[in-house]
Enzyme design. Structure first.
Site, mmCIF file in Angstrom:
data_model
loop_
_atom_site.group_PDB
_atom_site.id
_atom_site.type_symbol
_atom_site.label_atom_id
_atom_site.label_comp_id
_atom_site.label_asym_id
_atom_site.label_seq_id
_atom_site.Cartn_x
_atom_site.Cartn_y
_atom_site.Cartn_z
ATOM 1 N N PHE A 90 35.641 37.984 38.779
ATOM 2 C CA PHE A 90 34.608 37.956 37.737
ATOM 3 C C PHE A 90 33.266 38.507 38.227
ATOM 4 O O PHE A 90 32.282 38.485 37.501
ATOM 5 C CB PHE A 90 34.466 36.546 37.169
ATOM 6 N N ASN A 113 45.031 48.498 43.012
ATOM 7 C CA ASN A 113 45.620 48.255 44.326
ATOM 8 C C ASN A 113 46.279 46.872 44.299
ATOM 9 O O ASN A 113 45.576 45.894 44.022
ATOM 10 C CB ASN A 113 44.554 48.261 45.424
ATOM 11 N N ASP A 124 44.949 39.691 37.852
ATOM 12 C CA ASP A 124 44.119 40.438 38.807
ATOM 13 C C ASP A 124 42.998 41.167 38.055
ATOM 14 O O ASP A 124 42.650 42.306 38.369
ATOM 15 C CB ASP A 124 44.961 41.428 39.628
#
Length: 448
Positions: free
Chosen positions: A66, A286, A313
């Protein structure tokens, strides 16, 4: 003081492997009663008719970024947790690679203080490991913190833990869940250098899964698992992206007894390398989104319980940042608002059941991280719920995106299912695109 009471009527309740029609009575923050039929005993009960809708436990997202503190031009706890609530995610666990990084007890408590004032969803944080902060790791109280995060590849700042002696000490020294990002840095550096020599600054985005290759992922994941077996550590491998890695994990025992677990993210179940031509760096993550075969094998491992959890993610960057060429565009994208609708789309395509979605997004994160009284629809549990209309299509557009960064890799996608209501700690906090005025989020606690 009289407790606030809410009665949800006629819901299709999805919980613990079954779907039943019934009513739920909420008193204060908690579930008071679940039954086939409950009558309102007074006139001041909020009654919600859920006829035709499905009631799910609020999702628990075990991996979000965040960006607060230090990177708040991209996102912050307030904006992203609000987007999560609209997406049916009622609890989140946020990562330590902020600026400054969450690698001391003081910095961890500073983040908790921010969240206590601004978060729309229930919250906890991972503590970050480095090559030189074992003393700080040992100060962490496992009952008040979600777990420990180690970057074994693709780190920011000094968070790459690449000293094998230190790594083994950390694995031996903590009883917390150790969550790891697994990509072998040496393999990636070698692949990247070869592509720079071949393409200069103009590396095609389609080369991303070749640079951040299956080999890089498998090498790192297998080493982490080997170390966990050697030390007895409790290991959780984040965001699997290859079919090959799924064979490192077992479905032979129940999740509560597993010492080594894994997760898959929404983007690795939705996108494949076929999408790079159209989506470009907007789907640069990634680990990389890989082949259609990898996507299919990840779903297969999710369904047969080698993979335990679905996460996002969620990692926003601005459009300007993402619009750079391959070597300069950062990896990551925003996902919390659209994760559950995307999984429900896979349900409509008959690739996964509603019960399995709930197991992987609600029950299992609660089991894996020992989250107290959340993740299920049970008497005495916190009333964190999501009401879903499975037949109410909507299209992701700029004007309905709630992320601070203002874009989504799902822009232009039409989802068949719509989240109509979100309840948090017994409060109706989201109702058909409108938010309540009061924040009722709580710090997650852990039954350890």
């Amino acid at each position: 003081m009289k407790l606030r009471t809410t009665l949800i009527k006629n819901a299709n309740i999805v919980n613990e492997g079954s779907i039943i029609s019934g009513d739920i009575l909420i008193e204060g923050e908690f579930i008071k009663e679940i039954s086939s039929s409950i009558s309102a005993k007074s006139g001041d009960v909020l009654v919600i008719d859920a006829e035709g809708k499905h009631l799910l436990p609020g999702a628990i997202d075990d991996q979000v970024h965040f960006r607060e503190p230090g990177l708040t031009h991209k996102a912050d706890i307030k904006t992203e947790s609000r987007a999560a609530i609209a997406g049916g995610i009622t609890s989140f666990i946020e990562m330590p690679n902020t600026n400054p990084q969450t690698t001391t007890a003081q910095k961890l408590e500073e983040k908790f203080e921010i969240a206590s004032k601004t978060s729309w969803a229930n919250y906890s944080f991972m503590f970050g490991g480095t090559n030189d902060n074992l003393d700080e790791i040992l100060k962490v109280d496992p009952k008040t913190v979600a777990g420990l995060k180690l970057f074994l590849g693709s780190s920011t700042g000094n968070m790459l833990v690449d000293d094998p002696v230190v790594l083994e000490k950390i694995f031996k020294s903590t009883n917390m869940v150790i969550s790891v990002h697994c990509e072998d840095e040496n393999t990636i550096k070698k692949n990247l250098q070869e592509h720079i020599e071949a393409y200069g600054e103009n590396i095609p985005i389609s080369k991303h899964p070749i640079i951040r290759s299956e080999e890089a992922c498998y090498l790192s994941s297998s080493k982490a698992i080997e170390l966990a077996k050697k030390t007895g550590a409790r290991l959780h491998v984040f965001h699997l992206s290859t079919g090959k890695e799924t064979n490192l994990f077992s479905n032979k025992i129940p999740l509560k007894d597993k010492k080594i677990t894994s997760e898959v993210c929404i983007h690795h179940l939705w996108f494949s390398d076929k999408d790079y031509d159209k989506k470009g760096t907007h789907i640069k993550w990634n680990p990389a989104v890989k082949t259609e075969k990898d996507k299919e094998q990840l779903l297969e491992a999710l369904l047969d319980d080698r993979i335990d959890v679905i996460a996002t993610d969620h990692a926003p960057h601005t459009l300007e940042e993402k619009s750079n060429n391959y070597t300069k565009a950062p990896s990551g994208g925003p996902l919390v608002q659209h994760a559950l609708p995307a999984m429900l789309e896979l349900y409509h395509k008959e690739k996964i059941s509603l019960e399995k979605i709930v197991e992987k997004m609600c029950h299992n994160p609660a089991i894996l991280f020992d989250v107290e009284r959340r993740g299920y629809i049970k008497k005495g549990y916190y009333a964190d719920f999501v009401l879903v209309d499975l037949n109410n299509p909507w299209t992701v557009k700029k004007e309905n995106i709630l992320y601070k960064c203002g874009w989504s890799p799902f822009e232009g996608t039409t989802f068949k299912s719509r989240i109509t209501h979100t309840f948090l700690n017994g409060n109706l906090v989201y109702n058909n695109f409108k938010f309540s005025n009061k924040k009722v989020a709580k710090r997650l606690t852990f039954n350890r």
